[in-house]
Design an enzyme around this catalytic site. Structure first.
Site, mmCIF file in Angstrom:
data_model
loop_
_atom_site.group_PDB
_atom_site.id
_atom_site.type_symbol
_atom_site.label_atom_id
_atom_site.label_comp_id
_atom_site.label_asym_id
_atom_site.label_seq_id
_atom_site.Cartn_x
_atom_site.Cartn_y
_atom_site.Cartn_z
ATOM 1 N N HIS A 7 0.427 -1.042 0.016
ATOM 2 C CA HIS A 7 0.488 0.276 0.427
ATOM 3 C C HIS A 7 0.649 0.914 -0.221
ATOM 4 O O HIS A 7 1.445 1.350 0.407
ATOM 5 C CB HIS A 7 -0.993 -0.029 1.075
ATOM 6 C CG HIS A 7 -2.105 1.076 1.112
ATOM 7 N ND1 HIS A 7 -2.073 1.725 0.800
ATOM 8 C CD2 HIS A 7 -3.659 1.064 1.401
ATOM 9 C CE1 HIS A 7 -2.851 2.862 0.814
ATOM 10 N NE2 HIS A 7 -4.029 1.738 0.752
ATOM 11 N N HIS A 42 -6.047 -0.798 -6.848
ATOM 12 C CA HIS A 42 -6.621 -0.399 -5.983
ATOM 13 C C HIS A 42 -6.502 0.796 -5.617
ATOM 14 O O HIS A 42 -5.770 1.754 -6.404
ATOM 15 C CB HIS A 42 -6.291 -1.286 -4.731
ATOM 16 C CG HIS A 42 -7.038 -0.542 -3.031
ATOM 17 N ND1 HIS A 42 -6.524 0.499 -2.274
ATOM 18 C CD2 HIS A 42 -7.836 -0.831 -2.519
ATOM 19 C CE1 HIS A 42 -6.912 1.096 -1.682
ATOM 20 N NE2 HIS A 42 -7.585 0.262 -1.389
ATOM 21 N N GLU A 78 -12.141 -3.487 -4.284
ATOM 22 C CA GLU A 78 -11.457 -1.627 -4.220
ATOM 23 C C GLU A 78 -11.034 -0.894 -5.566
ATOM 24 O O GLU A 78 -10.168 0.079 -5.266
ATOM 25 C CB GLU A 78 -11.567 -0.679 -3.165
ATOM 26 C CG GLU A 78 -11.971 -1.958 -1.406
ATOM 27 C CD GLU A 78 -11.493 -1.618 -0.664
ATOM 28 O OE1 GLU A 78 -11.934 -0.780 0.663
ATOM 29 O OE2 GLU A 78 -9.686 -1.545 -0.469
ATOM 30 N N GLU A 127 -14.298 4.946 -3.045
ATOM 31 C CA GLU A 127 -14.424 5.048 -1.968
ATOM 32 C C GLU A 127 -13.878 6.318 -1.467
ATOM 33 O O GLU A 127 -13.174 7.110 -1.981
ATOM 34 C CB GLU A 127 -13.180 3.958 -1.564
ATOM 35 C CG GLU A 127 -12.637 4.144 0.029
ATOM 36 C CD GLU A 127 -11.406 2.961 0.412
ATOM 37 O OE1 GLU A 127 -10.624 4.013 1.260
ATOM 38 O OE2 GLU A 127 -11.136 2.617 -0.526
ATOM 39 N N CYS A 171 -11.572 7.305 0.465
ATOM 40 C CA CYS A 171 -10.207 7.982 0.262
ATOM 41 C C CYS A 171 -9.832 7.407 -0.556
ATOM 42 O O CYS A 171 -8.882 8.726 -0.761
ATOM 43 C CB CYS A 171 -9.573 6.807 1.249
ATOM 44 S SG CYS A 171 -9.554 6.887 3.457
ATOM 45 N N CYS A 207 -10.728 3.719 7.644
ATOM 46 C CA CYS A 207 -9.190 5.052 6.845
ATOM 47 C C CYS A 207 -10.442 6.225 6.960
ATOM 48 O O CYS A 207 -9.355 7.300 6.645
ATOM 49 C CB CYS A 207 -8.977 3.960 5.997
ATOM 50 S SG CYS A 207 -10.358 3.398 4.509
#
Length: 575
Positions: free
Chosen positions: A184, A244, A296, A312, A314, A389
């Site tokens: 990530h 992602h 995602e 999402e 974020c 998150c």
């Protein structure tokens, strides 16, 4: 922190003050009085802070809720630090920052390592599962919190904690170290920010190495494949936004930061190429991105089902932050347009008016029989999530929202987002004030009182005002007199030797726009006033390579009918 190079420079942390009577100022005030205190309380209730205390044996509560919950603490710390830069900030936030920094210093290992999960639960797997461990991701958020604290002058111990961890990362993964990447992305942009704060070159060199190592298969395959974490192709060779969404944008934010600091035009070109792909073919009208719930992730080009949109929260925040970096690097208005679209739509809708309930996923349509059993896709906003998150990410963005409104360069002052408030900057040796009053985005008029205090004789400088791509016409006056200002790179530019006080009025035409349907399972179209729900590069059409704007008509772009966009088509494109 201000980039060393690039087209534009951000203002000081106190360079803009938003008026709580305006929309953006009201959002920021709600964040200070509701969202941020709520996040601090949830760190206790959900157990993230007890995870830290557990390292010291101060609680026997099990580690909860996620193995990367440390990042929730760090994002909330960053939000608190930015909020403490405001003169009316709640003094209890300072106590939260100071006490949490003290707690983190106590649990940090002698070598600088700091991760509660891999200290108490899986110490034998430390650094061994970088594809899913989020160790470097959490470290990145710690570093960003520390940079915010240092800039504001709070949390005295936090920068030292972050630097010790960063030094360990440099020693292990820096030039000549272990070749690895984090599953990530986030550490890359954080290390560049730390370099800007400290001037310590190894932080920048390590960030660049992480960027350069992408695409070599070091992240493993996992159940979603290497494209999920953008490890399928080197960053400089990537042609499509993939995998992602948050990981993609955090990686590119780091790439742009590295490019600006090292003078790497190849990385900037790669970022521009991926922007064209994402904003031309994979972005919802709200600015949200990510069509697939399973991972995602981005879907294929024009795969944008409204009722199954993941989008999402974020992801929208990450897109906003990446577009900000592209704006600073290039000075091109389309990146501010993308920021505006995401801010007033994908981001705004993610938080309830009470500031204490949030969406994780943001579908554009919700069916009556929607299955809301999934924690990440409920039928209404939730106070918190097992993977939490989004709420602290919203808090840190809103606490620093004023920082995205304006910039300077050698020639003058640029205004990118319109909100009521006060801008204070220096243009050369001239102190410039800009008092902004506007009903934007509900109204198109922006009234600005420009004040100057030159150190010597007044010199000419340029006030650049963004003209959004959705705006078909505008007018400008200075002290009541009409002004014709050239528009370059999306900005109307007024150049003159400004007197002590001037009044500038910008009136933006705000047409109601129809966006044609995308290729989805549910035929639909959207009607909206600008700028809410109106993307400068709507997801249902390709981008004209010559920069022509879309004009609503009956012509259907690819891939439905196979007809190609033509700059000479009088109904499909217009200059």
């Amino acid at each position: 922190m201000a980039p060393t190079d690039g087209a534009l420079r951000p203002l000081d942390v106190d360079g803009v003050r938003l008026n709580a009577g305006g929309l953006l100022g009201a959002w920021q005030r709600r964040n200070a009085t509701a969202t941020l205190p709520h996040c601090v309380a949830q760190l206790e209730e959900a157990g993230a802070l007890d995870n830290v205390r557990r390292v010291l044996g101060l609680t026997d509560r099990e580690h909860t809720p996620m193995w990367f919950a440390d990042s929730d603490i760090y994002k909330t710390l960053e939000a608190a630090a930015w909020e403490l830069a405001h003169p009316d900030a709640d003094p209890r936030l300072r106590e939260f920052v100071e006490s949490t920094a003290e707690l983190l210093a106590k649990v940090q290992d002698d070598d600088g390592y700091l991760n509660t999960y891999f200290t108490t639960e899986k110490p034998e797997l430390r650094w061994r599962e970088l594809d899913w461990s989020h160790e470097l991701y959490c470290a990145g958020h710690l570093i960003q919190a520390a940079v915010a604290a240092a800039r504001v002058g709070v949390g005295e111990r936090l920068p030292g904690v972050a630097r010790r961890f960063a030094d360990l990362i440099v020693a292990r993964y820096g030039p000549g170290g272990v070749p690895a990447v984090c599953g990530h992305a986030q550490i890359e942009t954080a290390l560049v920010e730390l370099y800007r704060l400290t001037g310590h070159r190894p932080y920048l060199d390590t960030a660049r190495r992480f960027i350069d190592l992408r695409g070599q298969g070091l992240g493993g395959h996992g159940r979603f494949g290497p494209a999920y974490w953008q490890d399928h192709v080197p960053v400089r060779e990537a042609s499509t936004a993939t995998g992602h969404v948050v990981r993609q944008w955090y990686l590119l934010a780091g790439a742009v930061d590295v490019a600006v600091e090292t003078g790497d035009p190849e990385l900037i070109s790669a970022a521009e190429r991926l922007w064209e792909d994402a904003h031309g073919t994979k972005t919802y009208i709200t600015g949200g991105q990510g069509a697939r719930h399973r991972d995602e992730a981005f879907g294929n080009a024009y795969e944008l089902p409204p009722e199954r949109a993941y989008a999402e929260t974020c992801g929208a925040i990450a897109s906003f932050q990446w577009n900000w970096r592209m704006l600073l690097a290039t000075g091109t208005g389309r990146y501010a347009d993308a920021m505006e679209t995401a801010l007033y739509n994908a981001i705004a809708a993610a938080i309830a008016t009470d500031g204490r309930h949030f969406f994780y996923a943001n579908p554009l349509q919700r069916r009556a029989d929607h299955d809301s059993a999934n924690d990440h896709a409920p039928d209404r906003r939730q106070p918190w999530y097992s993977c939490a998150c989004c709420p602290p990410n919203l808090a840190r963005l809103m606490a620093s929202l004023q920082s995205y409104l304006a910039t300077t360069d050698a020639d003058g002052l640029q205004v990118h987002l319109y909100g009521s408030g006060m801008v204070s900057a220096r243009v050369g040796d001239t102190a410039v004030g800009l008092a902004v009053v506007t009903g934007y985005p509900w109204q198109g008029q922006v009234r600005m009182t420009v004040t100057t205090q030159p150190a010597q004789a007044p010199r000419e400088w340029t006030l650049a005002l963004r003209i959004p791509a959705w705006c078909t016409s505008f007018t400008l006056t200075v002290d009541g007199a009409p002004v014709t200002a050239p528009v370059r790179a999306g900005y109307a530019r007024i150049s003159r030797a400004w007197p002590t006080t001037s009044t500038v009025v910008l009136d933006l035409d705000m047409p109601r726009a129809w966006s044609p349907p995308t290729r989805t399972s549910t035929p639909c179209a959207a009607a909206s006033p600008s700028p809410e729900g109106r993307s400068s590069t709507a997801s249902s059409r390709p981008i004209c390579p010559r920069g022509f704007r879309w004009r609503t008509c009956g012509w259907t772009p690819q891939p439905r009918c196979g007809r190609r966009p033509s700059a000479t088509c009088p109904t499909a494109w217009s200059p």
